[in-house]
Design a protein around this motif. Structure first.
Motif: not given
Lengths: 244, 250
Positions: A67, A71, A143, A146, A150, A160-161, A164
């Motif tokens: 993902s 992304m 994704s 995303l 992005n 996202w980080n 997760l």
């Protein structure tokens, strides 16, 4: 073209790295080690905890890395997309393909490791492949949306980080789902990842064929996610060129 | 090798870009409105562009920064679509909007040739001829081409990039200011190749800030200002007009 770019991605991921492909294995195995040290005593009801944990971890790791790669695919190839007439979709698709290739290759060492932990291979193991197909489609849908967002908001990656790890703990990967209290169970079940992990575990840990209900849910989620991803991508694409 | 057959026909073309109005601040507004309309603003980049470029012509485009030259080339390359109007481009286009774009520093020269050709929409056929051409044009040995391109000098990269883009004779070659990067020898080599392609019947669209380059290689030219073509004619006429815009009297 997608195949050529995917192959580039595979090559680039491991070029000039000493361990190369082994890095794919390292992350889930490291987690497994931690789980073994901390949790193996905590869930005495789980028989053969290493196989239980690993059958979820392999696919979690696939989800997390793929993902993230999909992304970033549009923004990272902005220079090419600004000066060559390449359909932008090529790059997210190629990242997914590279991720799938990676996963399939990692099945070989993981099969050996699972065997060392006392797991016996079974003919129903092949059912992992259609589940991977559904899971891959699901990941692409999520994704792709995303990756399009992005282009406009570079903090989608940071967001996202941050999300997760939360997903990691909400999804029953380290612990069995029936440990979740009955009244909280719905939280686990609205999480799409739960259903994919459960299906993989059904095959790899319990050695059973997933129920028709499970198939409907994982295929349905894949269709739903890829539809949403495609619609969002299409809606956002006209503005890509000015905002890469 | 010029003929009257039009290769590029633009009829009252307009191109709008969707640009962000508020940037990241409105991520919340976007999520609540759930539509891209409020988030993005239409900005007119090109308008009322009428242009016809004939087969075998070398056509120069000059104009100030932000006058829409690059967007016009992107339109011809098929990277952006016209918001309204017609844009007809006949034949295979080789876009050179930036030199060495798509070159991957970690991969070898050969791998990059294959990959970039693919990204430019060529199939695998004819690779032997392409490889031979790249080797001779870029002046790179087999050992160089086996090497990762991150070890290349800037000049080697520029030569490789130009060689990849011009390996097969395109019908239309688009050049955006890319020759400014190299040294004089490189520029001369590129001009020779451009002349050779032109001899072979290739149509060339050449964008630059430098009037002298246009006068050197182009047959006709256009001057752009504020997103539209304000003058089309001989390179001399267009040059005078451009100088007029800049306020230079000669």
């Amino acid at each position: 073209m997608v195949r050529a770019v995917a192959w580039r991605n595979v090559r680039l991921r491991y070029k000039s790295s000493f361990l190369g492909f082994l890095w794919t294995l390292l992350n889930p195995l490291l987690f497994l080690l931690i789980f073994l040290l901390i949790f193996s005593e905590a869930f005495p009801q789980v028989e053969n905890y290493p196989v239980f944990a690993l059958s979820g971890l392999i696919f979690w790791s696939f989800f997390a890395t793929t993902s993230a790669h999909v992304m970033g695919a549009l923004v990272e190839n902005a220079a090419v997309l600004r000066s060559l007439a390449v359909p932008p979709l090529v790059f997210p698709l190629a990242q997914l393909l590279a991720g799938l290739f990676n996963l399939l290759m990692s099945f070989i060492p993981f099969a050996v490791i699972l065997h060392l932990f006392g797991r016996i291979p079974h003919s129903t193991d092949l059912l992992v492949l259609p589940i991977v197909l559904c899971f891959g489609t699901f990941i692409l849908g999520v994704s792709l949306a995303l990756s399009a967002l992005n282009v406009y908001f570079r903090d989608i990656g940071l967001l996202w980080n941050a999300l997760l790890p939360a997903f990691f703990y909400i999804t029953p990967i380290a612990y069995p789902a029936d440990l979740v209290p009955e009244r909280m169970r719905w939280i686990a079940e609205v999480n799409p990842l739960y259903h994919y992990i459960a299906a993989f575990r059904e095959v790899l840990y319990y050695g059973r064929v997933p129920s028709p209900d499970q198939w409907v849910v994982i295929a349905g989620l894949a269709v739903l996610a890829s539809t949403i991803g495609w619609v969002l991508y299409r809606a956002l694409r006209p503005g890509f060129i000015a905002n890469y | 090798m010029q003929s009257d057959r039009p290769m590029i026909e633009l009829g009252s073309v307009r191109v709008d870009y969707l640009v962000q109005r508020h940037g990241i601040r409105s991520i919340k507004a976007y999520l609540t409105s759930f539509g891209s309309k409020r988030l993005l603003e239409r900005k007119r980049i090109l308008h009322d562009v009428d242009l016809e470029i004939r087969a075998g012509e070398c056509f120069g485009i000059i104009g100030r920064n932000g006058s829409g030259k690059s967007t016009l080339l992107r339109l011809l390359a098929g990277i952006v679509e016209p918001t309204s109007g017609t844009c007809r481009v006949h034949g295979h286009v080789a876009p050179m909007l930036a030199l060495g774009v798509g070159l991957e520093p970690e991969l070898s020269g050969w791998e990059n040739v294959r990959l970039c050709r693919m990204l430019m929409g060529h199939d695998r056929g004819d690779m032997d001829r392409v490889n031979a051409y790249v080797r001779s044009f870029a002046g790179l040995s087999d050992a160089d081409l086996e090497m990762q391109t991150k070890r290349y000098s800037t000049g080697m990269m520029a030569r490789l990039g130009f060689a990849i883009a011009t390996a097969t004779d395109p019908d239309i070659l688009l050049i955006d200011e890319v020759l400014a990067v190299g040294d004089v020898a490189f520029q001369q080599q590129c001009y020779r190749r451009i002349a050779e392609l032109k001899e072979g019947g290739c149509t060339i669209v050449f964008v630059t800030h430098f009037l002298s380059e246009i006068q050197r290689i182009c047959d006709r030219a256009a001057c752009m200002e504020d997103g539209t073509v304000v003058k089309i004619g001989s390179t001399h006429e267009v040059g005078l007009h451009y100088h007029g815009l800049l306020g230079i009297t000669s």
